[in-house]
Write a protein that holds these residues in place. Structure first.
Motif, short mmCIF file in Angstrom:
data_model
loop_
_atom_site.label_atom_id
_atom_site.label_comp_id
_atom_site.label_asym_id
_atom_site.label_seq_id
_atom_site.Cartn_x
_atom_site.Cartn_y
_atom_site.Cartn_z
N SER A 194 -3.04 12.87 -1.15
CA SER A 194 -3.73 11.82 -1.57
C SER A 194 -3.34 10.51 -0.39
O SER A 194 -4.79 10.46 0.30
CB SER A 194 -4.13 10.84 -3.19
OG SER A 194 -5.14 9.71 -2.48
N CYS A 195 -2.35 10.39 -0.10
CA CYS A 195 -2.33 9.27 0.93
C CYS A 195 -1.83 10.09 2.39
O CYS A 195 -3.02 9.75 3.34
CB CYS A 195 -0.92 9.00 1.11
SG CYS A 195 -0.35 7.16 0.28
N HIS A 196 -2.13 11.67 2.01
CA HIS A 196 -2.70 12.10 3.19
C HIS A 196 -3.66 12.25 4.08
O HIS A 196 -3.87 12.44 5.27
CB HIS A 196 -1.28 13.76 3.71
CG HIS A 196 0.01 13.90 3.34
ND1 HIS A 196 1.36 12.84 4.44
CD2 HIS A 196 0.82 14.51 2.25
CE1 HIS A 196 2.11 13.17 3.84
NE2 HIS A 196 2.01 13.73 2.71
N TRP A 197 -4.50 12.57 2.92
CA TRP A 197 -5.75 12.73 3.33
C TRP A 197 -6.66 11.49 3.93
O TRP A 197 -7.18 11.20 5.25
CB TRP A 197 -6.52 13.64 2.26
CG TRP A 197 -6.92 14.61 1.94
CD1 TRP A 197 -5.64 15.02 0.87
CD2 TRP A 197 -7.39 15.68 2.69
NE1 TRP A 197 -5.85 17.27 0.60
CE2 TRP A 197 -6.97 17.30 2.47
CE3 TRP A 197 -8.28 15.79 3.83
CZ2 TRP A 197 -7.23 18.13 3.08
CZ3 TRP A 197 -8.61 16.83 4.07
CH2 TRP A 197 -7.94 17.81 3.34
N ASN B 37 1.00 -1.17 0.00
CA ASN B 37 0.25 0.08 0.13
C ASN B 37 1.06 1.07 0.09
O ASN B 37 2.15 1.72 0.69
CB ASN B 37 -0.71 -0.22 1.49
CG ASN B 37 -2.05 0.84 0.51
OD1 ASN B 37 -1.65 2.27 0.33
ND2 ASN B 37 -3.03 0.56 2.04
N CYS B 38 0.78 1.93 -0.97
CA CYS B 38 1.63 2.80 -0.94
C CYS B 38 1.24 3.93 -0.07
O CYS B 38 2.51 5.55 0.43
CB CYS B 38 1.11 4.50 -2.43
SG CYS B 38 1.59 3.03 -3.85
N LEU C 130 7.79 8.81 -4.92
CA LEU C 130 6.27 9.02 -5.46
C LEU C 130 5.79 10.59 -5.40
O LEU C 130 6.66 11.04 -5.37
CB LEU C 130 5.61 8.50 -3.71
CG LEU C 130 5.44 6.93 -3.64
CD1 LEU C 130 4.54 6.71 -2.43
CD2 LEU C 130 4.61 6.20 -4.67
N PRO C 131 4.74 9.76 -6.47
CA PRO C 131 4.58 11.39 -7.50
C PRO C 131 3.76 12.11 -6.08
O PRO C 131 3.06 12.20 -5.27
CB PRO C 131 3.21 11.19 -8.54
CG PRO C 131 4.51 9.95 -8.86
CD PRO C 131 4.07 9.31 -8.02
N GLU C 132 3.92 13.65 -6.18
CA GLU C 132 3.38 14.56 -5.81
C GLU C 132 1.51 14.26 -4.84
O GLU C 132 0.74 13.82 -3.76
CB GLU C 132 3.28 15.91 -5.38
CG GLU C 132 3.02 17.16 -4.23
CD GLU C 132 4.39 16.84 -3.07
OE1 GLU C 132 3.70 16.71 -2.12
OE2 GLU C 132 4.76 16.60 -3.40
N PRO C 133 1.05 14.54 -5.48
CA PRO C 133 -0.48 14.33 -6.63
C PRO C 133 -0.96 12.59 -4.69
O PRO C 133 -1.74 12.65 -4.38
CB PRO C 133 -0.68 14.04 -7.76
CG PRO C 133 -0.22 15.03 -8.15
CD PRO C 133 1.57 14.42 -7.71
N ILE C 134 -0.03 11.89 -5.24
CA ILE C 134 -0.44 10.71 -3.95
C ILE C 134 0.06 10.74 -3.12
O ILE C 134 -0.80 10.40 -1.65
CB ILE C 134 0.57 9.54 -4.79
CG1 ILE C 134 0.14 9.05 -6.22
CG2 ILE C 134 0.75 8.13 -3.77
CD1 ILE C 134 -1.30 9.08 -6.58
N LEU C 135 1.20 11.78 -2.95
CA LEU C 135 1.44 11.93 -1.39
C LEU C 135 0.54 12.57 -0.71
O LEU C 135 -0.25 12.26 0.34
CB LEU C 135 2.83 12.71 -1.49
CG LEU C 135 4.20 11.77 -1.94
CD1 LEU C 135 5.03 12.91 -2.25
CD2 LEU C 135 4.14 10.25 -0.96
N HIS D 254 -1.95 2.32 -5.36
CA HIS D 254 -2.72 2.83 -4.93
C HIS D 254 -3.98 3.72 -6.62
O HIS D 254 -3.07 3.64 -7.25
CB HIS D 254 -2.14 4.17 -4.70
CG HIS D 254 -2.51 5.29 -4.37
ND1 HIS D 254 -2.24 5.83 -2.51
CD2 HIS D 254 -3.51 6.83 -5.04
CE1 HIS D 254 -3.33 6.80 -2.96
NE2 HIS D 254 -3.89 7.66 -3.67
N GLY D 255 -5.05 2.65 -5.81
CA GLY D 255 -5.88 2.90 -6.91
C GLY D 255 -5.37 1.81 -7.84
O GLY D 255 -5.26 0.42 -7.44
N SER D 256 -5.86 2.16 -8.80
CA SER D 256 -5.01 1.27 -10.63
C SER D 256 -3.81 1.33 -10.76
O SER D 256 -3.30 1.10 -11.49
CB SER D 256 -5.94 1.46 -11.20
OG SER D 256 -5.57 3.15 -11.63
#
Length: 673
Positions: free
Chosen positions: A621-624, A576-577, A614-619, A604-606
């Motif tokens: 999203s993970c913070h939320w 899990n990312c 890891l890309p910033e949008p993924i990070l 992360h998802g698909s």
């Protein structure tokens, strides 16, 4: 002593203006981009290394400052010419390396220069694009040579004129040329002991008669026949390498020799006394027509009998792997009483007889990758394989071994039964009559492989009385079903355990009792969580590849396991990312290496992403996703509450006077105005 050593080393190491390093009387100028030999070095240099430079010409004055030189190396330059007087001031040179240059361009002048070296013992001319006529000229006046290499050139044919004057030659290397014919080229080399003609195009060797030769390497040619001259003279031959050729029959060896290693791997050999279909060629002979100039001779041999009439009593290593052997002739191995290593793997054997006499000295027997259905043993025989240490029977069709076979192998340490349909004794009560392999009580056995044997579960205590340190049970998908009490006999000794592809789940096996374990392979299983019992072990290597792990414990680097681990394989898991705290902890663990770290990914998802960046949008999203839910609910509810409060205040202010009048009316109190 320490002070004296330090000052001595400081004095020994010097650096010349040309960038060369001088250690006592050894000068190293390797890889300095020099186009000529430096002239500003000490005069007492005895060894000079000029490899990997750009020198094209070794001039007459190049070595004037090196009168004491005895070792010169000019490998991998662009050397085209050595001028005739280049060595006149350095005639004491004994070792000369000219590997990988361009000496074919001016070979006759270079030959004149070499003839001025009366003490030259070792000469390396490999990789100079030399033809046989060029080699003949270059070495024509080097009667002092003891070692010569002309490997990796373009020599095609050898005759008696090439090495005529090399009467002192002990070692000759001709590998990786294009040699397809040899005509009396070595008869004048009476002292030659080591001959390497590997990686050429020789179709046969007929009339071999170099009695003084000790080592002959003719591997990686296209040889179909090897025939020795019929002679009662003793051959000094000790090692014969005929591997990777096209031999059709067992070679005709000297009748008397000192041969101790015979390498016949990867040929097309077979014996024809008995064919697979039952046909016998017992009386068939082959005639060889040998034409030498104007003379013709005929040699008649039997395919399997006379080929083995040689005295092989000193043979210790016989490698006949990767051939087409269906069976061995009667008493074939009986001629080799000193045999210690026998390799018959990758043949077509369907049966093999374990004779107590011919295999008495054997320490290694490799019968893997054949078609063996059974191993034959005489009834009521004495010791069988009493000195055997390594027994490889993998990838056959065996279902059992002869009963009591290990009661006589008192020194066996390694047994490979992988990829056979065998089971271990004792069997459950209802299957007592089924064939099985009994290793109980074999105290010397330390390495056992049962990979891919289709084991249905290990009942009772099949390892009782053993001292196994390495156990491979991989590719047995039901081996962990049922009672796992068999582990108790391995607690004190087992160091390496492979359970790869055994349908292992997270709670199947408790590893905590295996205190001696240092290497564990749990790859290709169905682990959905990290086995907690591993945390107390002190493994040095752990393989968790290709499982179903979403994460590892956050404290994995702090428990005893994390402090002892030196090698950890983690790829091909659906991590899990958003829960990678364990990965960050592993990166900080001292001494821990993740060899497949670049292949470790998370989901992360698909998306499947590398853990490296890891890309910033993924990070975000993970913070939320990982935020405190109570705080999140409070933040979401706060705007609503504020809106209601403001609405209430506004309404109150707008209706204030009406509300006051209404209150006064109800209460009957007069207005102050």
């Amino acid at each position: 002593l320490a002070m004296g050593w330090g000052s001595g080393m400081d004095a020994a190491w010097e650096t010349s203006p040309g960038g060369c390093e001088l250690v006592q009387s050894i000068m190293d100028c390797t890889g300095r981009w020099l186009s000529s030999i430096p002239g500003n070095l000490r005069g007492n240099t005895v060894e000079l290394f000029l490899d990997d430079n750009t020198i094209q010409v070794l001039g007459n004055a190049s070595l004037l400052l090196y009168p004491q030189l005895w070792h010169l190396s000019l490998a991998r330059n662009r050397l085209e010419l050595i001028e005739p007087g280049a060595f006149l001031s350095s005639q004491g040179v004994e070792v000369l390396s000219l590997t990988d240059n361009l000496l074919f361009t001016n070979y006759s002048l270079t030959a004149t220069a070499l003839s001025a070296l009366p003490a030259l013992r070792t000469l390396d001319l490999a990789g100079n694009q030399l033809r046989e006529d060029m080699v003949s000229v270059l070495v024509s006046n080097l009667s002092s040579l003891e070692s010569l290499s002309v490997a990796r050139n373009i020599i095609m044919r050898l005759d008696s004129s090439i090495f005529t004057n090399l009467t002192q030659l002990l070692e000759l290397n001709l590998e990786k040329n294009y040699i397809f014919e040899i005509d009396n080229a070595f008869e004048g080399l009476q002292r030659l002991q080591r001959l390497n003609i590997a990686y050429n195009y020789l179709p046969c060797l007929v009339g071999f008669g170099l009695t003084q030769l000790r080592v002959l390497n003719v591997s990686n040619n296209v040889i179909e026949w090897f025939l020795t001259l019929q002679s009662d003279e003793l051959f000094e031959l000790e090692v014969l390498d005929l591997s990777h050729n096209r031999l059709l029959f067992f070679p005709v060896l000297p009748q008397q020799s000192k041969l101790h290693s015979l390498l016949l791997q990867d040929n097309r050999m077979s014996f024809y006394q008995r064919l697979p279909n039952g046909t016998s060629l017992a009386n068939v002979t082959v005639q060889f027509l040998i034409i030498d100039g104007n003379s013709t001779s005929i040699t008649t041999v039997r395919l399997w009998d006379e080929l083995c009439h040689s005295n092989l009593s000193s043979l210790r290593l016989l490698d006949m792997s990767q051939n087409q052997v269906w069976g061995l002739p009667d008493d074939f191995l009986a001629q080799m009483p000193s045999l210690t290593h026998l390799k018959l793997n990758q043949n077509c054997l369907e049966a093999f007889h374990l004779s107590e006499d011919s295999l008495a000295m054997l320490t290694e027997l490799d019968l893997s990758q054949n078609q063996l259905v059974e191993l034959g043993v005489k009834v009521d025989v004495g010791d069988i394989l009493p000195n055997l240490q390594l027994f490889n029977l993998s990838t056959n069709r065996l279902q059992a071994l002869p009963p009591g076979i290990f009661t006589h192998t008192r020194k066996i340490t390694t047994l490979d039964l992988s990829r056979n349909r065998v089971d271990l004794c004792p069997q459950p009560g209802e299957a007592v009559s089924l064939p099985c392999v009994d290793i109980r009580g074999v105290e010397t056995l330390t390495h056992l492989s049962l990979a891919g044997c289709g084991l249905q579960g290990l009942s009772s205590r099949p390892f009782q009385g053993t001292s196994l340190r390495h156990l491979d049970l991989s590719d047995n998908r039901q081996v962990l079903s049922g009672d796992l009490g068999w582990l108790q006999d391995l607690v004190l000794t087992l160091q390496v355990l492979s359970l790869r592809n055994t349908s292992l789940s997270s709670t199947t096996v408790d590893f905590s009792a295996l205190n001696s374990l240092v290497r564990l392979d749990l790859s290709e299983n169905s682990l959905a969580a990290f086995p907690t019992s591993l945390g107390r072990l002190r493994l040095r290597s752990l393989d968790l590849r290709d499982n179903c792990l979403p994460a590892l414990p956050l404290d994995v680097a702090q428990v005893p396991l994390g402090r002892s681990l030196r090698e950890l394989y983690l790829s091909q898991n659906p991590y899990n990312c958003c829960t990678l705290g364990w990965w960050d902890a592993l990166q900080l663990a001292e001494g821990l290496r993740v060899p497949d770290g670049r292949e470790v990914t998370c989901r992360h998802g698909s998306h499947v992403l590398s853990l490296g960046a890891l890309p910033e949008p993924i990070l975000q999203s993970c913070h939320w996703q990982t935020a405190d839910l109570a705080l999140l609910y409070l933040v979401l509810a706060l705007p609503t509450c504020l809106t209601l409060l403001v609405a209430f205040v506004v309404a109150f202010l707008m209706l204030k006077e009406k509300l006051l009048k209404m209150v006064k009316t109800q209460c009957g109190v007069s207005s102050p105005y």
